[in-house]
Design an enzyme around this catalytic site. Structure first.
Site, PDB file in Angstrom:
ATOM      1  N   PRO A  17      71.279  49.504 -43.256  1.00  0.00           N
ATOM      2  CA  PRO A  17      72.313  50.067 -44.135  1.00  0.00           C
ATOM      3  C   PRO A  17      73.736  49.584 -43.827  1.00  0.00           C
ATOM      4  O   PRO A  17      74.628  49.738 -44.665  1.00  0.00           O
ATOM      5  CB  PRO A  17      72.213  51.581 -43.878  1.00  0.00           C
ATOM      6  CG  PRO A  17      70.951  51.785 -43.111  1.00  0.00           C
ATOM      7  CD  PRO A  17      70.708  50.525 -42.378  1.00  0.00           C
ATOM      8  N   SER A  18      73.959  49.027 -42.656  1.00  0.00           N
ATOM      9  CA  SER A  18      75.307  48.657 -42.219  1.00  0.00           C
ATOM     10  C   SER A  18      75.918  47.588 -43.114  1.00  0.00           C
ATOM     11  O   SER A  18      75.323  46.527 -43.327  1.00  0.00           O
ATOM     12  CB  SER A  18      75.245  48.149 -40.775  1.00  0.00           C
ATOM     13  OG  SER A  18      76.366  47.363 -40.451  1.00  0.00           O
ATOM     14  N   ALA A  19      77.122  47.842 -43.620  1.00  0.00           N
ATOM     15  CA  ALA A  19      77.794  46.859 -44.484  1.00  0.00           C
ATOM     16  C   ALA A  19      78.047  45.532 -43.764  1.00  0.00           C
ATOM     17  O   ALA A  19      77.783  44.462 -44.329  1.00  0.00           O
ATOM     18  CB  ALA A  19      79.096  47.439 -45.034  1.00  0.00           C
TER      19      ALA A  19
END
Length: 209
Positions: free
Chosen positions: A8-10
């Protein structure tokens, strides 16, 4: 190449899209920060700063997403499409990358993370920082198709990963006409957008209320 990340980390998603753009395969290894896996001795040997993402390319190790993106382009993008050689254009690309890191993405983290992680109340002053960041970016895009001009670059990839996170948080991007137009263009112009968007949706549950 081994790629240590959380889906999920941008910043992680930005590296994934860059790898796809330059035609590089990543051997993905999830590091679950919620379980403290980034603090395990075996990971600290790879990255003593215990951050994600981290890239291991043979005997070379690098962390910080935007540094990884530039490295991938310098080493693997023979076309120079994503990080062109022109010093002036690179200067603008670098400025946009730093803007994303220090202003746009920072405004997201400062406003939303305390609410998610500490159950803190929303801070209106920090929300104003988000609006200010969007106003800056909207101005940057005046008369331009992409973040650094009329050609797509890794600046767009980094900003796109951040923008997807804002959309997941139900922030109203449509109020900023240039940003909204740019966002729609990037959805089809950046390789791997669909996967990026899907990965960001695991954060959706935190913003439903």
């Amino acid at each position: 190449m081994d790629f240590y990340y959380m889906p999920p980390s941008a910043p992680c998603r930005a590296v994934e899209m860059t790898a796809k753009a330059v035609g590089v395969e990543l051997n993905k290894k999830i590091v679950d920060l919620t379980k403290g896996e980034h603090l395990k001795p075996e990971y600290l040997k790879i990255n003593p700063q215990h951050t994600i993402p981290t890239l291991v390319d043979g005997d070379f190790t690098l962390w910080e997403s935007r540094a990884i993106m530039i490295y991938l382009c310098d080493k693997y993008d023979s076309s120079k499409k994503w990080y062109p050689d022109c010093p002036k254009l690179r200067g603008v690309i670098n400025q946009r990358l730093y803007f994303d890191m220090s202003t746009l993405y920072r405004s997201f983290a400062d406003y939303y993370y305390p609410q998610i992680m500490k159950k803190a109340p929303a801070d209106p002053e920090k929300f104003k920082k988000i609006e200010q960041a969007f106003e800056f970016f909207n101005t940057f895009l005046d008369g331009k198709q992409f973040a650094a001009g009329d050609v797509i670059t890794i600046a767009d990839i980094a900003l796109l990963a951040t923008m997807t996170t804002f959309e997941t948080a139900n922030f109203d991007i449509s109020k900023y006409a240039n940003v909204a137009k740019w966002y729609e263009a990037c959805k089809t112009a950046v390789p791997g957008f669909a996967e990026n968007f899907e990965a960001s949706q695991s954060y959706k549950k935190y913003f439903e209320n």
